[in-house]
Design a protein around this motif. Structure first.
Motif, mmCIF file in Angstrom:
data_model
loop_
_atom_site.group_PDB
_atom_site.id
_atom_site.type_symbol
_atom_site.label_atom_id
_atom_site.label_comp_id
_atom_site.label_asym_id
_atom_site.label_seq_id
_atom_site.Cartn_x
_atom_site.Cartn_y
_atom_site.Cartn_z
ATOM 1 N N ALA A 60 0.822 -1.213 0.000
ATOM 2 C CA ALA A 60 0.000 0.000 0.000
ATOM 3 C C ALA A 60 0.852 1.258 0.000
ATOM 4 C CB ALA A 60 -0.941 -0.004 1.205
ATOM 5 N N ILE A 61 1.926 1.253 0.770
ATOM 6 C CA ILE A 61 2.784 2.430 0.812
ATOM 7 C C ILE A 61 3.464 2.667 -0.535
ATOM 8 C CG2 ILE A 61 4.824 1.188 1.663
ATOM 9 C CD1 ILE A 61 5.421 3.690 3.366
ATOM 10 N N THR A 62 3.775 1.577 -1.244
ATOM 11 C CA THR A 62 4.348 1.702 -2.586
ATOM 12 C C THR A 62 3.327 2.315 -3.541
ATOM 13 O OG1 THR A 62 5.729 -0.241 -2.191
ATOM 14 C CG2 THR A 62 5.460 0.450 -4.473
ATOM 15 N N CYS A 63 2.069 1.891 -3.429
ATOM 16 C CA CYS A 63 1.006 2.477 -4.250
ATOM 17 C C CYS A 63 0.930 3.983 -4.031
ATOM 18 C CB CYS A 63 -0.339 1.846 -3.899
ATOM 19 S SG CYS A 63 -0.537 0.136 -4.406
ATOM 20 N N ASP A 64 0.991 4.389 -2.768
ATOM 21 C CA ASP A 64 0.925 5.823 -2.461
ATOM 22 C C ASP A 64 2.142 6.565 -3.007
ATOM 23 O OD1 ASP A 64 -1.484 5.505 -1.174
ATOM 24 O OD2 ASP A 64 -0.617 5.416 0.836
ATOM 25 N N GLU A 65 3.309 5.947 -2.877
ATOM 26 C CA GLU A 65 4.534 6.587 -3.371
ATOM 27 C C GLU A 65 4.472 6.773 -4.891
ATOM 28 O OE1 GLU A 65 7.579 3.976 -2.063
ATOM 29 O OE2 GLU A 65 7.633 4.753 -0.014
ATOM 30 N N VAL A 66 4.032 5.752 -5.600
ATOM 31 C CA VAL A 66 3.937 5.837 -7.059
ATOM 32 C C VAL A 66 2.922 6.901 -7.460
ATOM 33 C CG1 VAL A 66 3.250 4.603 -9.155
ATOM 34 C CG2 VAL A 66 4.696 3.466 -7.458
ATOM 35 N N THR A 67 1.762 6.891 -6.807
ATOM 36 C CA THR A 67 0.715 7.864 -7.117
ATOM 37 C C THR A 67 1.200 9.288 -6.864
ATOM 38 O OG1 THR A 67 -1.027 6.276 -6.555
ATOM 39 C CG2 THR A 67 -1.634 8.605 -6.560
ATOM 40 N N ASP A 68 1.818 9.509 -5.714
ATOM 41 C CA ASP A 68 2.313 10.856 -5.369
ATOM 42 C C ASP A 68 3.367 11.321 -6.362
ATOM 43 O OD1 ASP A 68 0.627 10.910 -3.207
ATOM 44 O OD2 ASP A 68 2.157 10.392 -1.730
ATOM 45 N N SER A 69 4.260 10.420 -6.748
ATOM 46 C CA SER A 69 5.320 10.778 -7.682
ATOM 47 C C SER A 69 4.751 11.144 -9.045
ATOM 48 C CB SER A 69 6.307 9.614 -7.821
ATOM 49 O OG SER A 69 7.288 9.898 -8.781
ATOM 50 N N VAL A 70 3.794 10.342 -9.503
ATOM 51 C CA VAL A 70 3.161 10.591 -10.796
ATOM 52 C C VAL A 70 2.490 11.962 -10.815
ATOM 53 C CG1 VAL A 70 1.126 9.928 -12.152
ATOM 54 C CG2 VAL A 70 2.820 8.204 -11.526
ATOM 55 N N CYS A 71 1.704 12.243 -9.788
ATOM 56 C CA CYS A 71 0.937 13.487 -9.754
ATOM 57 C C CYS A 71 1.817 14.708 -9.501
ATOM 58 C CB CYS A 71 -0.157 13.383 -8.692
ATOM 59 S SG CYS A 71 -1.434 12.151 -9.115
ATOM 60 N N ALA A 72 2.917 14.512 -8.810
ATOM 61 C CA ALA A 72 3.816 15.625 -8.537
ATOM 62 C C ALA A 72 4.515 16.117 -9.793
ATOM 63 C CB ALA A 72 4.849 15.217 -7.490
#
Length: 207
Positions: A165-177
């Motif tokens: 789950a934390i990896t999902c959040d990291e990927v999502t945050d990186s993409v949107c940033a």
């Protein structure tokens, strides 16, 4: 939450995201290698498709441009076909769910990420949420397929997405940033698996 549900009737249950071929070739054998495969998909295929879905949702990229960008970032014809098949499924559901929206701006056979981006915009959810859905479903489809193919304990397989789950959040945050810049990645292994699977005799999953 409904869009992230694996039971969403868009045909996702017949796609393994490459894990069937990875199992056939001995690359995925047990819980440890399943989790490693999921992590790899999250950081490559998941990031690319999430980037495009979020950009479409936020009206940063037009749908026809986004569809071409999906093609450019998906070298495998088999993987492109799988994405378009699921895109058609989601578009069919979207037309029933939001009949008041004009869906004709989408290509006849759009990629899944492109349709999801438009659905997110129509449903009034953010690009961040759309990216999160795309990342999450990239992982869960393969997890469920692996559990069935390897006859693993469902509870142990279900725990993999929780740990990731934390990896999902990291990927999502990186993409949107990094929007409006789209993620430009490819995973040669996943491309090779997709092509090998397309030529396999009587596979259980479409992809």
């Amino acid at each position: 939450m409904s869009l992230a549900d694996s039971r969403l009737p868009i045909g996702g249950h017949v796609h393994s995201g490459g894990v069937e071929e990875a199992i056939e070739q001995g690359l995925v054998r047990d819980l440890v290698t399943v989790e490693a495969f999921l992590n790899r998909r999250l950081r490559t295929t998941g990031a690319v498709s999430a980037s495009i879905a979020a950009a479409v949702c936020e009206s940063i990229v037009a749908t026809d441009v986004a569809d071409a960008e999906c093609d450019a970032r998906t070298p495998s014809p088999a993987a492109r076909a799988a994405s378009r098949a699921q895109g058609r499924g989601l578009l069919r559901l979207a037309k029933v769910s939001w009949p008041e929206h004009d869906w004709t701006a989408l290509p006849p056979r759009p990629h899944l990420a492109v349709v999801l981006g438009v659905v997110g915009r129509v449903a009034g959810i953010s690009g961040q949420d759309v990216a999160s859905i795309q990342v999450y479903t990239t992982m869960t489809g393969s997890a469920v397929a692996a559990q069935r193919l390897l006859a693993l304990d469902p509870s142990e397989v279900a725990a993999c997405p929780l740990r990731l789950a934390i990896t999902c959040d990291e990927v999502t945050d990186s993409v949107c940033a990094h929007l409006p810049e789209l993620v430009d990645l490819s995973d040669p292994l996943l491309d090779v698996l997709a092509e090998s699977h397309a030529h396999r005799d009587r596979p259980l999953f479409v992809s």
